[in-house]
Design an enzyme around this catalytic site. Sequence first.
Site, PDB file in Angstrom:
ATOM      1  N   LYS A 206       1.235  -0.575  -6.116  1.00 15.25           N
ATOM      2  CA  LYS A 206       0.934   0.153  -4.880  1.00 15.25           C
ATOM      3  C   LYS A 206       2.105   1.070  -4.579  1.00 15.25           C
ATOM      4  O   LYS A 206       3.252   0.620  -4.467  1.00 15.25           O
ATOM      5  CB  LYS A 206       0.714  -0.834  -3.732  1.00 15.25           C
ATOM      6  CG  LYS A 206       0.458  -0.132  -2.407  1.00 15.25           C
ATOM      7  CD  LYS A 206       0.040  -1.107  -1.335  1.00 15.25           C
ATOM      8  CE  LYS A 206      -0.152  -0.396  -0.015  1.00 15.25           C
ATOM      9  NZ  LYS A 206      -0.538  -1.318   1.060  1.00 15.25           N
ATOM     10  N   LYS A 260      -3.120   1.673  -6.525  1.00 17.41           N
ATOM     11  CA  LYS A 260      -3.376   2.378  -5.271  1.00 17.41           C
ATOM     12  C   LYS A 260      -2.270   3.360  -4.993  1.00 17.41           C
ATOM     13  O   LYS A 260      -1.109   2.979  -5.141  1.00 17.41           O
ATOM     14  CB  LYS A 260      -3.454   1.322  -4.163  1.00 17.41           C
ATOM     15  CG  LYS A 260      -3.640   1.846  -2.797  1.00 17.41           C
ATOM     16  CD  LYS A 260      -3.763   0.686  -1.863  1.00 17.41           C
ATOM     17  CE  LYS A 260      -3.781   1.230  -0.472  1.00 17.41           C
ATOM     18  NZ  LYS A 260      -3.346   0.262   0.477  1.00 17.41           N
TER      19      LYS A 260
HETATM   20  C1  PBG Z   1      -1.783  -2.277   4.384  1.00 17.22           C
HETATM   21  C2  PBG Z   1      -2.688  -1.393   3.639  1.00 17.22           C
HETATM   22  C3  PBG Z   1      -2.659   0.007   3.610  1.00 17.22           C
HETATM   23  C4  PBG Z   1      -3.796   0.397   2.925  1.00 17.22           C
HETATM   24  C5  PBG Z   1      -4.473  -0.762   2.521  1.00 17.22           C
HETATM   25  N1  PBG Z   1      -3.751  -1.856   2.964  1.00 17.22           N
HETATM   26  C6  PBG Z   1      -1.740   0.971   4.234  1.00 17.22           C
HETATM   27  C7  PBG Z   1      -0.303   0.948   3.983  1.00 17.22           C
HETATM   28  O1  PBG Z   1       0.187   0.322   3.043  1.00 17.22           O
HETATM   29  O2  PBG Z   1       0.387   1.577   4.792  1.00 17.22           O
HETATM   30  C8  PBG Z   1      -4.204   1.828   2.693  1.00 17.22           C
HETATM   31  C9  PBG Z   1      -5.641   2.072   2.480  1.00 17.22           C
HETATM   32  C10 PBG Z   1      -6.077   3.491   2.607  1.00 17.22           C
HETATM   33  O3  PBG Z   1      -5.272   4.420   2.826  1.00 17.22           O
HETATM   34  O4  PBG Z   1      -7.283   3.703   2.505  1.00 17.22           O
HETATM   35  N2  PBG Z   1      -0.851  -2.966   3.733  1.00 17.22           N
END
Ligand code: PBG
Length: 337
Positions: A206, A260
């Site tokens: 991520k 992601k």
């Molecule tokens: C939280 C999380 C996030 C997303 C999924 N889980 C945001 C972040 O890490 O700030 C993002 C999902 C999206 O942008 O569609 N941990």
Amino acid sequence: MAKQGSLGLGSFPSTRLRRNRVDDFSRRLISENVLSAHDFIWPIFVIDGDNKREAVSSMPGVDRLSIDMMIDAVGEAADLDIPAVAVFPSTDLALKTPGAEESFNPENLVCRAVRALKKNHPDMGIVCDVALDPFNSDGHDGLVKDGVILNDETVEVLCKQSIVQAQAGCDIIAPSDMMDGRIGVIRKALDDKGFTSVRIMSYAAKYASAFYGPFRDAVGSGVALHGDKKTYQMDPANSDEALRETALDIAEGADMVMVKPGMPYLDIVSRIKETFGVPTFAYQVSGEYAMLKAAAENGWLDNDKVILESLMAFKRAGADGILTYLAPEAARLLNGE
Ligand code: PBG
């Protein structure tokens, strides 16, 4: 036989690759990847209240739904053969604390939503995010002390969060926090409580991405967040590091791994799938959705064609499935509706 052409697969004019593309039937016969509703996990935003639906302004077509409305929406997803939904709570600001205690309250919004979903749609797979950002007054995925995001202390809270979600009926625990070592500790915590069949989908790679902006609007975590998440989420410049992250998560017991954001990181999806051959997912995140919808709403892109093309790209890269806000819309298109 002497190799012909650079790939040893023949050369022009005896070989003409356009021949197979002449007709629709032969294009269909030679297509290498298939996209179907079975590939989708649909992320949904839940709010407190009854009969409530709030539009997310930066995500046209996406709403925050109260539990009753969400049950109906998930019923429609089930009718479309979408296998799973991922539930994200938009938590009341008043419930956010530095210790993120609401994250492991068995009566919190996400647990209530999961119980209601399981009761009404027992066959629908339920994914829950594990991270503290919806509950933390600092807006971070972990506990913060003197400006530092604590790792091991955060993992303890993540275990408690995972347990209440599993108790509520969550099928897939999806840690999105990027703390070190959390998959192994969460796996053990789940097993110790008898949740040996609850799966873990780790957000293995991520990235610290600006593409999450609209999501933070949707769940209200952006207002609280000071600074960025670069001390735990990955640097977009890195690729080998994603393999190390993934290797560790698999070794610690992840059943599925995720990359992601999605489209800007298809190379990572491809490397992970080729290297490990494990169930690999990609998250087409909020900012990707917003970009596609903004262009489509302006008439600059053909909505239906571009969303299916964007999703097929994940299959081509090697993803087994895709978390996408487009899931119901794409499933309808694939059904010819
Ligand atoms: C939280 C999380 C996030 C997303 C999924 N889980 C945001 C972040 O890490 O700030 C993002 C999902 C999206 O942008 O569609 N941990």
